[in-house]
Scaffold this motif. Structure first.
Motif, PDB file in Angstrom:
ATOM      1  N   ARG A   1     -24.389  11.901  -1.272  1.00 43.75           N
ATOM      2  CA  ARG A   1     -23.176  11.067  -1.239  1.00 43.75           C
ATOM      3  C   ARG A   1     -22.053  11.698  -2.063  1.00 43.75           C
ATOM      4  NH1 ARG A   1     -22.663   5.452  -4.315  1.00 43.75           N
ATOM      5  NH2 ARG A   1     -20.820   4.559  -3.328  1.00 43.75           N
ATOM      6  N   TYR A   2     -22.377  12.153  -3.264  1.00 44.51           N
ATOM      7  CA  TYR A   2     -21.359  12.746  -4.133  1.00 44.51           C
ATOM      8  C   TYR A   2     -20.901  14.104  -3.616  1.00 44.51           C
ATOM      9  CZ  TYR A   2     -21.238   9.270  -7.842  1.00 44.51           C
ATOM     10  OH  TYR A   2     -21.019   8.125  -8.559  1.00 44.51           O
ATOM     11  N   LEU A   3     -21.830  14.925  -3.128  1.00 40.74           N
ATOM     12  CA  LEU A   3     -21.444  16.231  -2.605  1.00 40.74           C
ATOM     13  C   LEU A   3     -20.464  16.102  -1.448  1.00 40.74           C
ATOM     14  CD1 LEU A   3     -24.770  18.303  -2.699  1.00 40.74           C
ATOM     15  CD2 LEU A   3     -22.716  18.639  -4.090  1.00 40.74           C
ATOM     16  N   LYS A   4     -20.709  15.157  -0.559  1.00 41.72           N
ATOM     17  CA  LYS A   4     -19.798  14.944   0.571  1.00 41.72           C
ATOM     18  C   LYS A   4     -18.421  14.518   0.074  1.00 41.72           C
ATOM     19  CE  LYS A   4     -23.204  13.813   4.141  1.00 41.72           C
ATOM     20  NZ  LYS A   4     -23.780  12.723   4.992  1.00 41.72           N
ATOM     21  N   ALA A   5     -18.382  13.630  -0.920  1.00 37.91           N
ATOM     22  CA  ALA A   5     -17.102  13.169  -1.460  1.00 37.91           C
ATOM     23  C   ALA A   5     -16.369  14.298  -2.178  1.00 37.91           C
ATOM     24  CB  ALA A   5     -17.327  11.992  -2.406  1.00 37.91           C
TER      25      ALA A   5
ATOM     26  N   SER B   1      -9.757   9.155  -7.368  1.00 33.49           N
ATOM     27  CA  SER B   1     -10.346  10.480  -7.523  1.00 33.49           C
ATOM     28  C   SER B   1      -9.393  11.568  -7.048  1.00 33.49           C
ATOM     29  CB  SER B   1     -11.659  10.557  -6.753  1.00 33.49           C
ATOM     30  OG  SER B   1     -12.233  11.835  -6.847  1.00 33.49           O
ATOM     31  N   GLU B   2      -8.785  11.362  -5.896  1.00 32.11           N
ATOM     32  CA  GLU B   2      -7.852  12.346  -5.358  1.00 32.11           C
ATOM     33  C   GLU B   2      -6.645  12.519  -6.265  1.00 32.11           C
ATOM     34  OE1 GLU B   2      -6.986  10.903  -1.489  1.00 32.11           O
ATOM     35  OE2 GLU B   2      -8.974  11.384  -0.676  1.00 32.11           O
ATOM     36  N   ALA B   3      -6.142  11.418  -6.844  1.00 29.95           N
ATOM     37  CA  ALA B   3      -4.999  11.508  -7.744  1.00 29.95           C
ATOM     38  C   ALA B   3      -5.356  12.288  -9.007  1.00 29.95           C
ATOM     39  CB  ALA B   3      -4.508  10.105  -8.100  1.00 29.95           C
ATOM     40  N   CYS B   4      -6.530  12.015  -9.583  1.00 32.78           N
ATOM     41  CA  CYS B   4      -6.978  12.759 -10.771  1.00 32.78           C
ATOM     42  C   CYS B   4      -7.061  14.254 -10.468  1.00 32.78           C
ATOM     43  CB  CYS B   4      -8.338  12.248 -11.238  1.00 32.78           C
ATOM     44  SG  CYS B   4      -8.334  10.609 -11.988  1.00 32.78           S
ATOM     45  N   TRP B   5      -7.645  14.583  -9.333  1.00 28.97           N
ATOM     46  CA  TRP B   5      -7.833  15.988  -8.978  1.00 28.97           C
ATOM     47  C   TRP B   5      -6.498  16.678  -8.691  1.00 28.97           C
ATOM     48  CZ3 TRP B   5     -11.151  19.531  -9.832  1.00 28.97           C
ATOM     49  CH2 TRP B   5     -11.171  20.696  -9.078  1.00 28.97           C
TER      50      TRP B   5
ATOM     51  N   GLY C   1     -12.891   8.809 -24.654  1.00 27.29           N
ATOM     52  CA  GLY C   1     -12.361  10.168 -24.763  1.00 27.29           C
ATOM     53  C   GLY C   1     -12.790  11.122 -23.683  1.00 27.29           C
ATOM     54  N   GLN C   2     -12.755  10.680 -22.427  1.00 20.73           N
ATOM     55  CA  GLN C   2     -13.087  11.552 -21.304  1.00 20.73           C
ATOM     56  C   GLN C   2     -11.808  12.015 -20.619  1.00 20.73           C
ATOM     57  OE1 GLN C   2     -15.009   7.981 -20.322  1.00 20.73           O
ATOM     58  NE2 GLN C   2     -16.706   9.027 -19.350  1.00 20.73           N
ATOM     59  N   LEU C   3     -11.753  13.276 -20.243  1.00 22.82           N
ATOM     60  CA  LEU C   3     -10.681  13.764 -19.390  1.00 22.82           C
ATOM     61  C   LEU C   3     -11.273  13.953 -17.995  1.00 22.82           C
ATOM     62  CD1 LEU C   3      -7.668  14.526 -19.575  1.00 22.82           C
ATOM     63  CD2 LEU C   3      -8.414  16.884 -19.490  1.00 22.82           C
ATOM     64  N   HIS C   4     -10.866  13.096 -17.063  1.00 21.93           N
ATOM     65  CA  HIS C   4     -11.493  13.031 -15.745  1.00 21.93           C
ATOM     66  C   HIS C   4     -10.845  13.984 -14.751  1.00 21.93           C
ATOM     67  CE1 HIS C   4     -14.211   9.702 -16.453  1.00 21.93           C
ATOM     68  NE2 HIS C   4     -13.240   9.004 -16.981  1.00 21.93           N
ATOM     69  N   SER C   5     -11.676  14.649 -13.974  1.00 23.97           N
ATOM     70  CA  SER C   5     -11.207  15.416 -12.820  1.00 23.97           C
ATOM     71  C   SER C   5     -11.181  14.560 -11.571  1.00 23.97           C
ATOM     72  CB  SER C   5     -12.148  16.594 -12.574  1.00 23.97           C
ATOM     73  OG  SER C   5     -13.430  16.125 -12.185  1.00 23.97           O
ATOM     74  N   GLY C   6     -11.776  13.391 -11.621  1.00 21.90           N
ATOM     75  CA  GLY C   6     -11.940  12.535 -10.461  1.00 21.90           C
ATOM     76  C   GLY C   6     -13.330  12.600  -9.876  1.00 21.90           C
ATOM     77  N   ALA C   7     -14.176  13.497 -10.378  1.00 26.75           N
ATOM     78  CA  ALA C   7     -15.502  13.704  -9.790  1.00 26.75           C
ATOM     79  C   ALA C   7     -16.371  12.454  -9.866  1.00 26.75           C
ATOM     80  CB  ALA C   7     -16.197  14.871 -10.483  1.00 26.75           C
ATOM     81  N   VAL C   8     -16.312  11.733 -10.979  1.00 25.90           N
ATOM     82  CA  VAL C   8     -17.163  10.562 -11.166  1.00 25.90           C
ATOM     83  C   VAL C   8     -16.809   9.453 -10.179  1.00 25.90           C
ATOM     84  CG1 VAL C   8     -17.775   8.737 -12.805  1.00 25.90           C
ATOM     85  CG2 VAL C   8     -17.598  11.087 -13.582  1.00 25.90           C
TER      86      VAL C   8
ATOM     87  N   ASN D   1     -16.662  17.558  -1.647  1.00 22.92           N
ATOM     88  CA  ASN D   1     -16.212  18.535  -0.655  1.00 22.92           C
ATOM     89  C   ASN D   1     -14.976  18.038   0.088  1.00 22.92           C
ATOM     90  OD1 ASN D   1     -18.241  20.388  -1.233  1.00 22.92           O
ATOM     91  ND2 ASN D   1     -19.661  19.525   0.263  1.00 22.92           N
ATOM     92  N   ARG D   2     -14.946  16.751   0.398  1.00 21.97           N
ATOM     93  CA  ARG D   2     -13.799  16.209   1.125  1.00 21.97           C
ATOM     94  C   ARG D   2     -12.527  16.305   0.294  1.00 21.97           C
ATOM     95  NH1 ARG D   2     -11.183  11.623   1.139  1.00 21.97           N
ATOM     96  NH2 ARG D   2     -12.649  10.640  -0.295  1.00 21.97           N
ATOM     97  N   ILE D   3     -12.631  16.017  -1.007  1.00 18.91           N
ATOM     98  CA  ILE D   3     -11.462  16.050  -1.880  1.00 18.91           C
ATOM     99  C   ILE D   3     -11.136  17.474  -2.328  1.00 18.91           C
ATOM    100  CG2 ILE D   3     -10.575  15.242  -4.124  1.00 18.91           C
ATOM    101  CD1 ILE D   3     -12.296  12.716  -3.696  1.00 18.91           C
ATOM    102  N   GLY D   4     -12.158  18.339  -2.383  1.00 23.05           N
ATOM    103  CA  GLY D   4     -11.970  19.700  -2.862  1.00 23.05           C
ATOM    104  C   GLY D   4     -12.325  19.893  -4.312  1.00 23.05           C
ATOM    105  N   ILE D   5     -13.035  18.934  -4.904  1.00 25.11           N
ATOM    106  CA  ILE D   5     -13.421  19.016  -6.313  1.00 25.11           C
ATOM    107  C   ILE D   5     -14.474  20.105  -6.489  1.00 25.11           C
ATOM    108  CG2 ILE D   5     -14.574  17.781  -8.207  1.00 25.11           C
ATOM    109  CD1 ILE D   5     -13.263  15.239  -7.166  1.00 25.11           C
TER     110      ILE D   5
END
Length: 267
Positions: free
Chosen positions: A99-103, A63-67, A47-54, A105-109
């Motif tokens: 690693r996550y912060l760079k990803a 991730s980009e598609a989710c966002w 029951g998670q609604l993903h933004s793509g962040a994980v 920022n690149r996607i805009g999450i």
């Protein structure tokens, strides 16, 4: 083909199949869903609604598609949210944070730093970030989507077993029509049967590389969390508020054994 042939027949009546049907109907297509009536992943997963962040560093396209699509169903999912409006991403390692912060920022999450407090029985993390994920009540979400499908003009789901047929000459796949109460004919067949898809393909003699696996999760008594919470280094562990308490899932084992001990103790 006759005039009563559908534009698309969707095999599967869970969240994915219904969402496809609604999208197609809104574009003017004649569609219908057919399902076996069994409670699959749409009523029995975490029951998670993903933004793509994980997924950002490891599955960037997903991730980009989710966002990109996050707002399309927001009004539908907002009433069935459980707990806080944002999730928490927790880290032990500074390298993982970078690693996550760079990803992100690149996607805009959108992610904002939060106070690193303990979650459940786990020790305080070294860093924490708020991310736009949240927990949902799956049965309520499914009911809302059924109502939305009705509003969009999608007929009620046909409760049928489906057998696929592969034409050996053309390799086209269709619904077998020789069974009693066969599904209607359609110009396009969409498989949205979740874990049942490999079985459907195999019965039709279609070779495929699909596999299914169960992600172990359970409920933890005596602990309450307000936010959907992920530990994003070590083992991927998630805790989520639920109507019956707190859900705990251990998804992918990367390293570290103590997460596994915690999980098995929790359920």
């Amino acid at each position: 083909m006759s005039d009563d042939t559908l534009d698309a027949l969707i095999v599967g009546s869970g969240l994915c199949g219904l969402a496809i049907a609604v999208t197609a109907a809104r574009r003017g297509l004649r569609v219908r869903c057919v399902g076996d009536g069994q409670a699959g992943a749409s009523l029995a997963n975490f029951g998670q609604l993903h933004s793509g962040a994980v997924y950002a560093p490891v599955l960037p396209s997903l991730s980009e598609a989710c966002w990109r699509e996050r707002s399309r169903w927001y009004d539908l999912t907002r009433p069935v949210r459980i707990g806080a409006a944002t999730g928490l991403a927790l880290f032990h390692s500074a390298d993982a944070v970078d690693r996550y912060l760079k990803a992100w920022n690149r996607i805009g999450i959108t992610a904002s730093e939060a106070a690193p407090v303990a979650s459940g029985s786990l020790p305080p993390p070294a860093a924490a970030f708020r991310i736009p994920d949240y927990s949902v009540n799956l049965p309520a979400l499914h009911t809302s989507l059924v109502a939305l499908a009705h509003t969009a003009g999608v007929p009620p789901v046909l409760r049928r077993e489906v057998t696929l047929r592969r034409d050996p000459a053309s390799c086209l796949v269709s619904i077998a029509q020789n069974a009693p109460r066969a599904a209607p004919r359609a110009r396009m067949l969409v498989l949205a049967a979740g874990a049942g898809t490999p079985r459907l393909l195999a019965r039709a003699g279609i070779r495929h590389t699909l596999r299914t696996r169960r992600i172990a999760w359970g409920r933890q008594a005596g602990t309450r969390v307000r936010s959907l919470t992920y530990w994003l280094d070590g083992d991927l562990l998630a805790l989520s508020p639920d109507l019956g308490g707190t859900r705990v899932v251990r998804g992918l084992a990367f390293s570290g054994q103590w997460f596994g001990r915690f999980f098995h103790a929790a359920i």
